[in-house]
Design a protein around this motif. Structure first.
Motif, PDB file in Angstrom:
ATOM      1  N   THR A   4      59.637 -19.421   3.166  1.00 48.91           N
ATOM      2  CA  THR A   4      60.208 -20.650   2.620  1.00 48.91           C
ATOM      3  C   THR A   4      61.506 -20.372   1.870  1.00 48.91           C
ATOM      4  O   THR A   4      61.775 -19.232   1.461  1.00 48.91           O
ATOM      5  CB  THR A   4      59.216 -21.337   1.658  1.00 48.91           C
ATOM      6  OG1 THR A   4      59.034 -20.486   0.517  1.00 48.91           O
ATOM      7  CG2 THR A   4      57.877 -21.583   2.339  1.00 48.91           C
ATOM      8  N   ILE A   5      62.261 -21.421   1.669  1.00 48.88           N
ATOM      9  CA  ILE A   5      63.485 -21.326   0.881  1.00 48.88           C
ATOM     10  C   ILE A   5      63.162 -20.907  -0.550  1.00 48.88           C
ATOM     11  O   ILE A   5      63.904 -20.138  -1.182  1.00 48.88           O
ATOM     12  CB  ILE A   5      64.241 -22.667   0.917  1.00 48.88           C
ATOM     13  CG1 ILE A   5      64.923 -22.846   2.285  1.00 48.88           C
ATOM     14  CG2 ILE A   5      65.274 -22.756  -0.205  1.00 48.88           C
ATOM     15  CD1 ILE A   5      65.665 -24.149   2.448  1.00 48.88           C
ATOM     16  N   GLU A  34      76.363 -15.429  -0.477  1.00 52.48           N
ATOM     17  CA  GLU A  34      75.993 -15.897   0.865  1.00 52.48           C
ATOM     18  C   GLU A  34      75.502 -14.729   1.719  1.00 52.48           C
ATOM     19  O   GLU A  34      74.486 -14.837   2.416  1.00 52.48           O
ATOM     20  CB  GLU A  34      77.181 -16.575   1.546  1.00 52.48           C
ATOM     21  CG  GLU A  34      76.866 -17.044   2.968  1.00 52.48           C
ATOM     22  CD  GLU A  34      78.042 -17.702   3.646  1.00 52.48           C
ATOM     23  OE1 GLU A  34      77.885 -18.060   4.828  1.00 52.48           O
ATOM     24  OE2 GLU A  34      79.107 -17.849   3.016  1.00 52.48           O
ATOM     25  N   GLN A  35      76.219 -13.615   1.662  1.00 53.20           N
ATOM     26  CA  GLN A  35      75.832 -12.442   2.452  1.00 53.20           C
ATOM     27  C   GLN A  35      74.442 -11.944   2.047  1.00 53.20           C
ATOM     28  O   GLN A  35      73.622 -11.593   2.906  1.00 53.20           O
ATOM     29  CB  GLN A  35      76.873 -11.334   2.269  1.00 53.20           C
ATOM     30  CG  GLN A  35      76.623 -10.105   3.138  1.00 53.20           C
ATOM     31  CD  GLN A  35      77.722  -9.062   2.962  1.00 53.20           C
ATOM     32  OE1 GLN A  35      78.622  -9.209   2.140  1.00 53.20           O
ATOM     33  NE2 GLN A  35      77.650  -8.006   3.737  1.00 53.20           N
ATOM     34  N   MET A  36      74.167 -11.934   0.753  1.00 52.20           N
ATOM     35  CA  MET A  36      72.865 -11.481   0.270  1.00 52.20           C
ATOM     36  C   MET A  36      71.757 -12.403   0.763  1.00 52.20           C
ATOM     37  O   MET A  36      70.724 -11.941   1.269  1.00 52.20           O
ATOM     38  CB  MET A  36      72.859 -11.440  -1.261  1.00 52.20           C
ATOM     39  CG  MET A  36      71.495 -11.092  -1.861  1.00 52.20           C
ATOM     40  SD  MET A  36      71.478 -11.178  -3.666  1.00 52.20           S
ATOM     41  CE  MET A  36      71.769 -12.935  -3.937  1.00 52.20           C
ATOM     42  N   ILE A  37      71.972 -13.713   0.627  1.00 54.06           N
ATOM     43  CA  ILE A  37      70.942 -14.682   1.016  1.00 54.06           C
ATOM     44  C   ILE A  37      70.662 -14.605   2.514  1.00 54.06           C
ATOM     45  O   ILE A  37      69.507 -14.580   2.940  1.00 54.06           O
ATOM     46  CB  ILE A  37      71.373 -16.111   0.609  1.00 54.06           C
ATOM     47  CG1 ILE A  37      71.359 -16.244  -0.917  1.00 54.06           C
ATOM     48  CG2 ILE A  37      70.467 -17.164   1.251  1.00 54.06           C
ATOM     49  CD1 ILE A  37      71.981 -17.519  -1.432  1.00 54.06           C
ATOM     50  N   ARG A  38      71.731 -14.542   3.312  1.00 54.26           N
ATOM     51  CA  ARG A  38      71.534 -14.475   4.765  1.00 54.26           C
ATOM     52  C   ARG A  38      70.842 -13.169   5.155  1.00 54.26           C
ATOM     53  O   ARG A  38      70.012 -13.141   6.067  1.00 54.26           O
ATOM     54  CB  ARG A  38      72.867 -14.621   5.495  1.00 54.26           C
ATOM     55  CG  ARG A  38      73.467 -16.017   5.379  1.00 54.26           C
ATOM     56  CD  ARG A  38      74.602 -16.226   6.369  1.00 54.26           C
ATOM     57  NE  ARG A  38      75.237 -17.528   6.188  1.00 54.26           N
ATOM     58  CZ  ARG A  38      74.770 -18.662   6.668  1.00 54.26           C
ATOM     59  NH1 ARG A  38      73.639 -18.675   7.370  1.00 54.26           N
ATOM     60  NH2 ARG A  38      75.417 -19.800   6.475  1.00 54.26           N
ATOM     61  N   GLY A  39      71.187 -12.087   4.466  1.00 56.12           N
ATOM     62  CA  GLY A  39      70.560 -10.805   4.764  1.00 56.12           C
ATOM     63  C   GLY A  39      69.070 -10.821   4.468  1.00 56.12           C
ATOM     64  O   GLY A  39      68.253 -10.345   5.271  1.00 56.12           O
ATOM     65  N   GLY A  45      62.554 -12.786   8.221  1.00 51.49           N
ATOM     66  CA  GLY A  45      62.244 -13.536   9.435  1.00 51.49           C
ATOM     67  C   GLY A  45      62.223 -15.029   9.219  1.00 51.49           C
ATOM     68  O   GLY A  45      61.439 -15.757   9.847  1.00 51.49           O
ATOM     69  N   TYR A  46      63.090 -15.506   8.334  1.00 54.07           N
ATOM     70  CA  TYR A  46      63.142 -16.945   8.059  1.00 54.07           C
ATOM     71  C   TYR A  46      63.514 -17.712   9.325  1.00 54.07           C
ATOM     72  O   TYR A  46      64.482 -17.368  10.022  1.00 54.07           O
ATOM     73  CB  TYR A  46      64.159 -17.246   6.961  1.00 54.07           C
ATOM     74  CG  TYR A  46      64.406 -18.726   6.754  1.00 54.07           C
ATOM     75  CD1 TYR A  46      63.483 -19.518   6.075  1.00 54.07           C
ATOM     76  CD2 TYR A  46      65.557 -19.325   7.255  1.00 54.07           C
ATOM     77  CE1 TYR A  46      63.702 -20.877   5.895  1.00 54.07           C
ATOM     78  CE2 TYR A  46      65.793 -20.680   7.075  1.00 54.07           C
ATOM     79  CZ  TYR A  46      64.859 -21.455   6.394  1.00 54.07           C
ATOM     80  OH  TYR A  46      65.084 -22.791   6.228  1.00 54.07           O
ATOM     81  N   VAL A  47      62.732 -18.730   9.647  1.00 56.86           N
ATOM     82  CA  VAL A  47      63.001 -19.590  10.807  1.00 56.86           C
ATOM     83  C   VAL A  47      63.128 -21.016  10.308  1.00 56.86           C
ATOM     84  O   VAL A  47      62.190 -21.558   9.706  1.00 56.86           O
ATOM     85  CB  VAL A  47      61.870 -19.502  11.850  1.00 56.86           C
ATOM     86  CG1 VAL A  47      62.159 -20.447  13.015  1.00 56.86           C
ATOM     87  CG2 VAL A  47      61.709 -18.071  12.338  1.00 56.86           C
TER      88      VAL A  47
END
Length: 340
Positions: A4-5, A34-39, A45-47
Motif C-alpha cells: 500500500t501507499i 521521487e527517486q527514493m519513493i519509486r525505488g 513490488g507495488y502494483v
C-alpha cells in the motif's frame, strides 16, 4: 497482501500525500525524494490498482494535448489517424484529446501554442522543435506533473517521458545504402532537409554521412539546403540548386517537400537522370515513384507513431508507471515501385 501507499510512506519517512503525488505523477516533488519513493515501490513490488484508476479516470476526464508541426506535411495525416483511433478507444474512459497544429519550425510559435493549452491538459504529445525554449518548457511541464511524450522527432536534454518514432540515424544510413545501390557507388549529391531545427532531420543526415564516409568514398555532397517541409519552397530551392550545380546526379530529400523537389527536377527535364531517395509514402510520393522520378523511399509507420504515443500517455496517467523504454522505435521500411 498487496503493498500500500501507506506502507511505502512509512518506509520512506514521508507523507502518504507525497507518495501519492509521486506514484500518480501529481505535483512537484524533490528529485531525490521521487527517486527514493519509486525505488522502494519497485523493491516492494507495488502494483497500482489499475481497475480503480480506470474508474477514477472516467470521473476525472483526462485531457491529452497534442501539438504537431504538421501543417502542409501530408505525412502527419496518418499520425493524426493513429491518434484519432486511440481517442475512439479511450472515449469511454473520459479521455479526450486537444489537438493543435502549426506550420514550420519557429520555436516561439510552438511555445505560444503549448502555453495556450498548458492549463487545460494532463499530458502532452509533442513534435518538438529542437530549441532551448522548447526544452525548458518540457522540463517545466514535467516538473508540474504534466508528462510529455515526444513523437516523430525527439529533443535533447529534457525530462520528457519517452520518444515514439523513427530511428532517424538508421534511416539516414539506410537511405545512403540505397543511394549506393542505385548509383553504383559514385554520385554527386544534393541534400534537401526540412529544417536544421529538427533533431530527427539532423540525425538522418548524420546517418547518411556515416555510411557515405565508411562505404562510398566516391560520393560527394555538392549542396545542402532547407525546404521547411514546404512544397513551394522545396521547388524553388531545388531548382536553384540544380541550376547552380549541374553536376548533381542524385538528390537525398531528408524530410518533407518531396513533391516540390520532384516538380523542380521535372521542370528542368531531368527526370530519370537524377536518382532521388526520400522518406515516407504519401500520395504525391507514390505518384512520383510511378512516374519514375523517385527511385526509393524509406517509410516510418506514421499511424503506429500516433496510436502508440497516445496509448503510452494514457497508460501513464492511469498507472503512474513510467514506460519500460526511453525510446520506442518504429521500423524503417524500404519501398520501391514494386512493393508500394
Amino acid at each position: 497482501m498487496p503493498v500500500t501507499i501507506k506502507q511505502i510512506s512509512e518506509i520512506c519517512g514521508v507523507s502518504r500525500g507525497t507518495v501519492d503525488r509521486v506514484l500518480n505523477n501529481r505535483g512537484r516533488v524533490k528529485p531525490q525524494t521521487e527517486q527514493m519513493i519509486r525505488g522502494i515501490a519497485e523493491q516492494l513490488g507495488y502494483v497500482p490498482n489499475v481497475a480503480g484508476k480506470a474508474l477514477a479516470a472516467k470521473k476525472k476526464s483526462f485531457v491529452i494535448g497534442v501539438v504537431l508541426t504538421s501543417e502542409g506535411n501530408a505525412f502527419f495525416e496518418d499520425v493524426l489517424r493513429g491518434i484519432k483511433q486511440a481517442e475512439t478507444e479511450l472515449t469511454d474512459y473520459g479521455t479526450r484529446f486537444l489537438v493543435k497544429t502549426m506550420k514550420g519550425y519557429e520555436a516561439k510559435r510552438q511555445l505560444e501554442i503549448i502555453n495556450e493549452i498548458a492549463d487545460k491538459i494532463n499530458a502532452l504529445v509533442l513534435t518538438p522543435i529542437n530549441d532551448p525554449l522548447i526544452a525548458a518548457k518540457i522540463n517545466e511541464l514535467s516538473d508540474s506533473g504534466i508528462c510529455v511524450v515526444t513523437i516523430n522527432s525527439d529533443i535533447e536534454n529534457t525530462r520528457r517521458l519517452c520518444y515514439v518514432g523513427s530511428d532517424y540515424f538508421k534511416g539516414g544510413e539506410t537511405a545512403c545504402g540505397m543511394m549506393g545501390i542505385l548509383t553504383g557507388g559514385t554520385a554527386t549529391i544534393g541534400v534537401l532537409t526540412g529544417s536544421i531545427k529538427v533533431l530527427g532531420h539532423a540525425r538522418r543526415i548524420a546517418g547518411f554521412k556515416n555510411v557515405m564516409n565508411s562505404r562510398f568514398k566516391k560520393f560527394t555532397v555538392a549542396d545542402f539546403r532547407e525546404t521547411n517541409d514546404d512544397e513551394i519552397q522545396a521547388f524553388d530551392v531545388t531548382k536553384r540548386m540544380l541550376e547552380e550545380n549541374p553536376k548533381i546526379n542524385a538528390l537525398y530529400v531528408v524530410a518533407g517537400g518531396v513533391y516540390g523537389a520532384c516538380r523542380a527536377v521535372q521542370s528542368l527535364g531531368l527526370e530519370g537522370k537524377i536518382k532521388i531517395v526520400c522518406h515516407d509514402k504519401v500520395p504525391t510520393t507514390v505518384e512520383m515513384m510511378k512516374k519514375g522520378v523517385i527511385a526509393a523511399t524509406i517509410c516510418q509507420q506514421p499511424f503506429t507513431q500516433g496510436y502508440k504515443s497516445a496509448r503510452i500517455v494514457f497508460d501513464y496517467l492511469i498507472t503512474g508507471k513510467k514506460p519500460d523504454n526511453d525510446q520506442y522505435f518504429v521500423k524503417n521500411e524500404i519501398k520501391i515501385l514494386e512493393n508500394l
